[in-house]
Structure formats: structure tokens, C-alpha cells
Write an enzyme that holds these catalytic residues in place. Structure first.
Site, PDB file in Angstrom:
ATOM      1  CG  HIS A 101      -0.289  -0.177   2.518  1.00  0.00           C
ATOM      2  ND1 HIS A 101       0.051  -1.423   2.999  1.00  0.00           N
ATOM      3  CD2 HIS A 101       0.115   0.712   3.449  1.00  0.00           C
ATOM      4  CE1 HIS A 101       0.627  -1.292   4.178  1.00  0.00           C
ATOM      5  NE2 HIS A 101       0.700  -0.007   4.469  1.00  0.00           N
ATOM      6  CG  HIS A 103       0.939   5.272   4.372  1.00  0.00           C
ATOM      7  ND1 HIS A 103       0.104   5.180   5.461  1.00  0.00           N
ATOM      8  CD2 HIS A 103       1.702   4.152   4.386  1.00  0.00           C
ATOM      9  CE1 HIS A 103       0.356   4.051   6.111  1.00  0.00           C
ATOM     10  NE2 HIS A 103       1.326   3.411   5.483  1.00  0.00           N
TER      11      HIS A 103
HETATM   12  P1  AMP Z   1       1.817   0.359   7.377  1.00  0.00           P
HETATM   13  O1  AMP Z   1       2.351   0.668   8.746  1.00  0.00           O
HETATM   14  O2  AMP Z   1       2.573   1.065   6.283  1.00  0.00           O
HETATM   15  O3  AMP Z   1       1.697  -1.130   7.136  1.00  0.00           O
HETATM   16  O4  AMP Z   1       0.378   1.000   7.337  1.00  0.00           O
HETATM   17  C1  AMP Z   1      -0.784   0.335   7.684  1.00  0.00           C
HETATM   18  C2  AMP Z   1      -1.868   1.384   7.772  1.00  0.00           C
HETATM   19  O5  AMP Z   1      -3.120   0.750   7.649  1.00  0.00           O
HETATM   20  C3  AMP Z   1      -1.897   2.167   9.103  1.00  0.00           C
HETATM   21  O6  AMP Z   1      -1.809   3.549   8.828  1.00  0.00           O
HETATM   22  C4  AMP Z   1      -3.239   1.781   9.709  1.00  0.00           C
HETATM   23  O7  AMP Z   1      -3.829   2.869  10.405  1.00  0.00           O
HETATM   24  C5  AMP Z   1      -4.035   1.390   8.493  1.00  0.00           C
HETATM   25  N1  AMP Z   1      -5.095   0.424   8.716  1.00  0.00           N
HETATM   26  C6  AMP Z   1      -5.015  -0.760   9.369  1.00  0.00           C
HETATM   27  N2  AMP Z   1      -6.186  -1.412   9.318  1.00  0.00           N
HETATM   28  C7  AMP Z   1      -7.037  -0.621   8.614  1.00  0.00           C
HETATM   29  C8  AMP Z   1      -8.406  -0.731   8.215  1.00  0.00           C
HETATM   30  N3  AMP Z   1      -9.140  -1.787   8.548  1.00  0.00           N
HETATM   31  N4  AMP Z   1      -8.933   0.277   7.483  1.00  0.00           N
HETATM   32  C9  AMP Z   1      -8.202   1.360   7.145  1.00  0.00           C
HETATM   33  N5  AMP Z   1      -6.902   1.510   7.485  1.00  0.00           N
HETATM   34  C10 AMP Z   1      -6.340   0.551   8.223  1.00  0.00           C
END
Ligand code: AMP
Ligand code: ZN
Length: 136
Positions: A101, A103
């Protein structure tokens, strides 16, 4: 290619509801559940790739144009003053959800958010050695 145990596969493919900002055949863009700024969003491919190392080139070439488009729309609509793109790979780099993903993080002059990168202190010789290690 989906992973049945992956929450982002379920979100990207609409099995779990999300606050969707954009969707096409390859991607869904959603608001992050725990935003670091107003409008913090995530670009999710609909197929499962664990991280950048595993990302298919056919998706990779579409990801940055989509990020650019989202940044433009979000900047217009939210009136932000700048923008960060962040993409984490593996736990050591801060990845917590192991489905690739990107950000999308709108920045505001008064957001008081710190996404810190601090220099690790390399000499010119260190930099030469690193370059050789990578290029050779
Ligand atoms: P990373 O640390 O780069 O793996 O980012 C994961 C991101 O996903 C974090 O910013 C979380 O807040 C977000 N996240 C986790 N679960 C969900 C969800 N169910 N819906 C939306 N965002 C999520
Ligand atoms: Zn997945």
C-alpha cells in the site's frame, strides 16, 4: 491473486466496507482508519502483493500516476499545503499490514505532525563505499 487471511484484500475487493475515495479495476483508495493528518488515505491494489519486492510491474506502473491524481484531487478539495507519499516494506521499515500500500498524507502548515527522517551520520568515504556496494 488474493490472500484469504489478508484484511486489505478484503477491503480492496469490497468484502469489508471502507471509506472509499476512488476505485478502478486494479485499485481501491480508502481513508486510513487511524489518520496521521486529515485526509490520510491508502492506495490498495486489488490483488495481493506482500510488498514492493513482490509488486507486479503491471500494477507498479499504474500506482504512481494514481498517487499523482489523488494528490491533485485531495489538495484541491482539502486545501492542504503539501503532501507526503510513504510506502513501507517489512517490519523494520514500519510495515504493519503485509499487503502493498501507498500512504497518501496531506500536509497542512499547522498540522504539527512530524514524519521524521534523521541523518545517520555517514562520511564521504562511507558514501563512496555504499555506492560501490550497490553498483558493483
Ligand atoms: P503500514 O504501517 O505502512 O503497514 O500501514 C498500515 C496502515 O493501515 C496504518 O496507517 C493503519 O492505520 C491502516 N489500517 C489498518 N487497518 C485498517 C483498516 N481496517 N482500514 C483502514 N486503514 C487501516
Ligand atoms: Zn492482501
Amino acid at each position: 491473486m488474493r490472500d484469504e487471511n489478508c484484511i486489505f484484500c478484503k477491503i480492496a475487493n469490497g468484502e469489508i466496507p471502507s471509506r472509499t475515495l476512488y476505485e478502478d479495476d486494479d485499485f481501491r483508495v480508502i481513508l486510513d482508519l487511524n489518520p496521521v493528518t486529515k485526509g490520510h488515505a491508502l492506495i490498495l491494489p486489488k490483488d495481493h502483493y506482500k510488498n514492493l519486492y513482490e509488486l507486479d510491474d503491471s500494477i507498479a506502473v499504474k500506482a504512481l500516476p494514481l498517487a499523482k491524481k489523488m494528490a491533485a484531487v485531495m489538495t484541491d478539495q482539502l486545501g492542504c499545503d503539501g503532501f507526503n507519499l510513504i510506502q513501507n516494506n517489512n517490519e523494520v521499515a514500519g510495515q504493519t499490514v503485509f499487503h502493498f500500500h501507498i500512504h497518501l498524507i496531506p500536509r497542512y502548515n499547522d498540522d504539527k505532525q512530524q514524519l521524521v527522517m534523521k541523518p545517520c551520520g555517514m562520511t564521504a568515504e562511507d558514501l563512496d563505499a555504499v555506492r560501490e556496494q550497490i553498483v558493483d
